[in-house]
Design a protein around this motif. Structure first.
Motif, PDB file in Angstrom:
ATOM      1  N   LEU A  37      31.928   9.343  54.881  1.00 41.04           N
ATOM      2  CA  LEU A  37      30.703   9.917  55.422  1.00 41.04           C
ATOM      3  C   LEU A  37      30.973  11.153  56.270  1.00 41.04           C
ATOM      4  O   LEU A  37      30.077  11.953  56.507  1.00 41.04           O
TER       5      LEU A  37
ATOM      6  N   TRP B  74      32.851  16.552  54.768  1.00 44.68           N
ATOM      7  CA  TRP B  74      31.871  17.551  54.359  1.00 44.68           C
ATOM      8  C   TRP B  74      32.220  18.185  53.017  1.00 44.68           C
ATOM      9  O   TRP B  74      31.323  18.548  52.249  1.00 44.68           O
TER      10      TRP B  74
ATOM     11  N   TRP C  25      30.691  16.072  50.275  1.00 42.99           N
ATOM     12  CA  TRP C  25      29.234  16.144  50.155  1.00 42.99           C
ATOM     13  C   TRP C  25      28.758  17.508  49.685  1.00 42.99           C
ATOM     14  O   TRP C  25      27.807  17.611  48.910  1.00 42.99           O
TER      15      TRP C  25
END
Length: 159
Positions: free
Chosen positions: A120, A123, A126
């Motif tokens: 999570l 970066w 994502w």
């Protein structure tokens, strides 16, 4: 649960920016009600989309759309007022509103906080997923535009 006088005093003490934001929201809702509602009705009555205004040689069906076209214009005016209001609110809050000192916590920290999963916090992963999804969404239409001659062909002369 707060008592009624406490709630009433809270509502009276709201800042004008907050009240203006609520008013702008309802102005926008009203404009969308008139604009989109009339557009839906006219579409169901058979009006073609994405065309210039035309009465089709005063055809009775096309003339029956005129009151709804006026409702669309009225809704557009209300929406434009809502846009002016939100621009004013944003500029006022960004440059002229007094700066607050109080911090509002989002959540209380747990006594035994767990670790955030590393996936999570990554970066690069994502952003990579985001780029992949954008490429998947736009690859076919862009390739179609490149392979057909429509972007570089001469436009049709309709007059």
């Amino acid at each position: 649960m707060p008592e009624c006088p406490a709630v009433a005093s809270h509502l009276v003490s709201l800042s004008w920016e907050y009240k203006m934001g609520l008013i702008q929201t309802w102005v926008w809702v009203g404009g969308m009600f008139f604009l989109s509602g009339a557009m839906h009705i006219v579409g169901l009555l058979g009006s073609p989309r994405r065309t210039a205004y035309n009465t089709y040689m005063d055809d009775p069906t096309a003339l029956s759309w005129i009151p709804f076209n006026r409702m669309i214009a009225f809704g557009g005016i209300i929406l434009f007022i809502g846009v002016i209001m939100v621009i004013y609110i944003v500029l006022e809050l960004a440059f002229f509103a007094e700066k607050g000192e109080e911090q509002f916590p989002v959540a209380e920290v747990s006594e035994h906080p767990g670790r955030t999963p590393a996936i999570l916090e990554n970066w690069k992963l994502w952003v990579g997923i985001l780029v992949f999804l954008i490429i998947m969404a736009y690859a076919v239409p862009v390739m179609d535009m490149i392979h057909t001659d429509s972007p570089w062909s001469k436009p049709w002369v309709t007059w």
